[in-house]
Design an enzyme around this catalytic site. Sequence first.
Site, short mmCIF file in Angstrom:
data_model
loop_
_atom_site.label_atom_id
_atom_site.label_comp_id
_atom_site.label_asym_id
_atom_site.label_seq_id
_atom_site.Cartn_x
_atom_site.Cartn_y
_atom_site.Cartn_z
N VAL A 1 45.37 36.00 27.26
CA VAL A 1 45.06 36.56 25.81
C VAL A 1 45.67 37.92 25.85
CG1 VAL A 1 42.70 37.64 25.23
CG2 VAL A 1 43.13 34.97 26.53
N GLY B 1 38.49 32.45 37.42
CA GLY B 1 38.54 33.20 38.27
C GLY B 1 36.82 32.76 38.36
N PHE B 2 36.15 33.66 40.28
CA PHE B 2 34.81 33.41 40.02
C PHE B 2 34.16 33.87 39.40
CE2 PHE B 2 36.04 34.94 44.88
CZ PHE B 2 36.16 33.76 45.40
N GLY B 3 34.03 34.94 38.00
CA GLY B 3 33.75 35.74 37.32
C GLY B 3 33.59 34.12 36.06
N GLU C 1 41.39 43.69 57.31
CA GLU C 1 41.78 42.00 57.68
C GLU C 1 43.27 42.09 57.77
OE1 GLU C 1 38.56 39.61 54.70
OE2 GLU C 1 40.41 40.07 54.05
N GLY D 1 39.38 34.06 32.31
CA GLY D 1 38.99 34.13 33.45
C GLY D 1 39.05 33.50 34.28
C1 LIG Z 1 42.39 40.28 49.20
C2 LIG Z 1 41.23 40.11 48.98
C3 LIG Z 1 40.08 40.32 49.87
C4 LIG Z 1 39.14 39.68 49.06
N1 LIG Z 1 37.47 39.74 50.08
C5 LIG Z 1 37.23 39.25 49.82
C6 LIG Z 1 35.42 38.93 50.46
O1 LIG Z 1 35.70 39.15 51.94
N2 LIG Z 1 34.67 38.79 50.20
C7 LIG Z 1 33.82 39.18 48.62
O2 LIG Z 1 32.73 38.43 48.10
N3 LIG Z 1 34.54 39.50 47.74
C8 LIG Z 1 36.38 40.10 48.29
N4 LIG Z 1 37.09 39.72 47.63
C9 LIG Z 1 36.36 40.40 46.10
C10 LIG Z 1 36.41 38.84 45.25
O3 LIG Z 1 37.96 38.48 45.75
C11 LIG Z 1 36.84 39.09 43.69
O4 LIG Z 1 35.59 39.81 43.08
C12 LIG Z 1 36.46 38.22 43.16
O5 LIG Z 1 37.48 37.46 43.20
C13 LIG Z 1 36.43 38.49 41.53
O6 LIG Z 1 36.12 37.70 40.62
P1 LIG Z 1 36.76 37.52 38.71
O7 LIG Z 1 36.25 36.61 38.26
O8 LIG Z 1 36.06 38.91 38.74
O9 LIG Z 1 38.16 37.98 38.81
P2 LIG Z 1 39.45 37.37 39.33
O10 LIG Z 1 39.13 36.57 40.79
O11 LIG Z 1 40.30 38.60 39.33
O12 LIG Z 1 40.07 36.55 38.48
C14 LIG Z 1 40.52 36.72 36.91
C15 LIG Z 1 40.79 35.51 36.42
O13 LIG Z 1 41.87 36.14 35.24
C16 LIG Z 1 42.77 35.33 35.10
N5 LIG Z 1 43.40 36.14 33.64
C17 LIG Z 1 44.20 37.83 34.11
N6 LIG Z 1 44.11 38.37 32.57
C18 LIG Z 1 43.81 37.64 31.62
C19 LIG Z 1 44.41 37.42 30.95
N7 LIG Z 1 44.52 38.78 29.94
N8 LIG Z 1 44.36 36.33 29.65
C20 LIG Z 1 44.60 35.15 30.41
N9 LIG Z 1 43.49 35.52 31.79
C21 LIG Z 1 43.63 36.38 32.64
C22 LIG Z 1 43.54 36.05 36.00
O14 LIG Z 1 44.57 34.88 35.63
C23 LIG Z 1 42.78 34.93 37.22
O15 LIG Z 1 42.41 33.51 37.17
C24 LIG Z 1 38.75 39.86 48.03
C25 LIG Z 1 39.67 40.21 46.66
C26 LIG Z 1 40.33 40.70 47.26
C27 LIG Z 1 42.18 40.58 46.11
#
Ligand SMILES: Cc1cc2nc3c(=O)[nH]c(=O)nc-3n(C[C@H](O)[C@H](O)[C@H](O)COP(=O)(O)OP(=O)(O)OC[C@H]3O[C@@H](n4cnc5c(N)ncnc54)[C@H](O)[C@@H]3O)c2cc1C
Length: 258
Positions: A94, A28-30, A190, A26
Amino acid sequence: MNDANLNSINGADEQTSKTPRVVIVGGGFGGLAAAKALRKAPVEVILIDRTNHHVFQPLLYQVATSVLAPSQMSSPIRGILRKHKNTMLIMGEVTGVDKEQRCVFVNDADREHVPVHYDYLILATGVRHSYFGHNEFEKFAPGLKSLADAVAIRNKILSAFELAEAEDNVDLRRDLLTFVLVGAGPTGVEMAAALAVFVRTTLRSDFRRIDPTSARIVLIDAARKVLGTFAPSLSDAAEQHLQKLGVEIHLGQAVEKI
Ligand SMILES: Cc1cc2nc3c(=O)[nH]c(=O)nc-3n(C[C@H](O)[C@H](O)[C@H](O)COP(=O)(O)OP(=O)(O)OC[C@H]3O[C@@H](n4cnc5c(N)ncnc54)[C@H](O)[C@@H]3O)c2cc1C
């Protein structure tokens, strides 16, 4: 960042280095936060994402309402991790984890089920949206988690205005210009506000037969407040602001059927 693909890292047998390997799933932010924290650590990092770009999800609603272009809220993961000498990126999906063998299985465009060994595994794959027990709603209102989702919503909104412009039947026209948002949490609020601004400013003078400012934007929630998890003062302020923008708000009403 080192360059990598599934040919060069395909499985436990290929890992000859004694340096511990951390696999992050992943970007994303995490996942990116984990990669950044490990940048100077004595480990080999492999980050796997099914896409080659990081999406700034909080701004997806602005793509869905034509305020931003997709390129303004996504960046190539390789670019973000360019200076991370201990990190490789694999673009692939994955599909499973074998805890005993300590490997994840990856599909890419050419190969399936390729094992990638890890010493430490960080799963940062994000979450899916929930329809609160009404999964049948998904076909009417897909999620807003990816760029593709946001662009699909944007296209649906813009098409509604085009169809309304071409429609002679006044009732159908009104239906085409009625946008219902179910859920007055942060994303619903929003979206409703951005849509209201969009129809009353950007689209205002763009059509000849319809008046875009007459579009109805309806926000519905089963809870008694918008932004129900926020402080009451913020929730009240948001509700007043939405009303000023002309959003119709229906609270305490659960949608049972579409
Ligand atoms: C519309 C919207 C508005 C938001 N607004 C806010 C806000 O104003 N403030 C705030 O703090 N938070 C906000 N959030 C929440 C915040 O964006 C999420 O909490 C954050 O993006 C989560 O990060 P993450 O890394 O856990 O997951 P994600 O950002 O979802 O990243 C997961 C990554 O894993 C990859 N992935 C997933 N499964 C697989 C796999 N099986 N194999 C390979 N890659 C994979 C995906 O492609 C993705 O790149 C918002 C969310 C949304 C949807």
